[in-house]
Write a protein that holds these residues in place. Sequence first.
Motif, mmCIF file in Angstrom:
data_model
loop_
_atom_site.group_PDB
_atom_site.id
_atom_site.type_symbol
_atom_site.label_atom_id
_atom_site.label_comp_id
_atom_site.label_asym_id
_atom_site.label_seq_id
_atom_site.Cartn_x
_atom_site.Cartn_y
_atom_site.Cartn_z
ATOM 1 N N UNK A 103 35.535 40.878 36.090
ATOM 2 C CA UNK A 103 34.736 41.026 37.307
ATOM 3 C C UNK A 103 34.083 39.702 37.705
ATOM 4 N N UNK A 104 33.479 39.025 36.735
ATOM 5 C CA UNK A 104 32.803 37.753 37.070
ATOM 6 C C UNK A 104 33.806 36.702 37.530
ATOM 7 N N UNK A 105 34.992 36.680 36.930
ATOM 8 C CA UNK A 105 36.012 35.721 37.359
ATOM 9 C C UNK A 105 36.521 36.060 38.760
ATOM 10 N N UNK A 106 36.745 37.339 39.032
ATOM 11 C CA UNK A 106 37.244 37.743 40.349
ATOM 12 C C UNK A 106 36.228 37.436 41.441
ATOM 13 N N UNK A 107 34.967 37.740 41.184
ATOM 14 C CA UNK A 107 33.912 37.453 42.167
ATOM 15 C C UNK A 107 33.808 35.952 42.410
ATOM 16 N N UNK A 108 33.894 35.174 41.343
ATOM 17 C CA UNK A 108 33.792 33.723 41.491
ATOM 18 C C UNK A 108 34.977 33.157 42.276
ATOM 19 N N UNK A 109 36.179 33.661 42.004
ATOM 20 C CA UNK A 109 37.358 33.209 42.761
ATOM 21 C C UNK A 109 37.200 33.566 44.238
ATOM 22 N N UNK B 42 37.042 30.611 47.109
ATOM 23 C CA UNK B 42 38.119 30.406 48.075
ATOM 24 C C UNK B 42 37.880 31.067 49.433
ATOM 25 N N UNK B 43 37.051 32.098 49.480
ATOM 26 C CA UNK B 43 36.821 32.781 50.759
ATOM 27 C C UNK B 43 35.489 32.410 51.399
ATOM 28 N N UNK B 44 34.493 32.149 50.575
ATOM 29 C CA UNK B 44 33.166 31.877 51.110
ATOM 30 C C UNK B 44 32.765 30.409 50.989
ATOM 31 N N UNK B 45 33.538 29.641 50.252
ATOM 32 C CA UNK B 45 33.300 28.208 50.171
ATOM 33 C C UNK B 45 32.238 27.764 49.182
ATOM 34 N N UNK B 46 31.809 28.628 48.288
ATOM 35 C CA UNK B 46 30.865 28.215 47.248
ATOM 36 C C UNK B 46 31.255 28.876 45.934
ATOM 37 N N UNK B 47 30.733 28.348 44.872
ATOM 38 C CA UNK B 47 31.031 28.862 43.545
ATOM 39 C C UNK B 47 29.754 29.378 42.891
ATOM 40 N N UNK B 48 29.868 30.442 42.139
ATOM 41 C CA UNK B 48 28.727 30.967 41.387
ATOM 42 C C UNK B 48 28.568 30.094 40.138
#
Length: 150
Positions: free
Chosen positions: A21-27, A31-37
């Motif tokens: 889940x954390x990897x999917x949200x971060x990806x 790639x879609x929102x332009x920032x990384x957690x």
Amino acid sequence: MKRFNLCLEYTLFLIIGVMSFSMAINVFCRFCLGFSISWADELSQSLMVWLTFLGAAIAVREGLHYSFNYIEQRLGGKWKKAFMMLNKSITLTVILLLFIGSVIVTAGVVSWDMPALEISRSWVYGASVVGCLFMLIYAVIDIVSHIKSH
């Protein structure tokens, strides 16, 4: 013992779920929102360490760990039993040495914090201590059941 085993298996299932889940949200964010957690990669790496050591405990329980079973398969009678016991004793000794080393290293990193999660690195290194403890329990149970059956 069944509850103990089930608890370990559910813990692994939970770890895989949280890690995925954390990897999917971060990806998605990257790639879609332009920032990384900032903490997601560190969390995934930490959970992978826990997954590895707890998974290794299950491998020991199931007899799937590395062993020298080629010679064991070629022997018969009392030699086979003796070699099996030697093999199990070597496994137990290696796990015990890994456990001792893990305790020493984990105690040494208590004051080191992880930059993104801001928790002690001992929470990650502790996976080796906990995993080795489970491995020791399973290895001892295996040796005792082997002795009782022969």
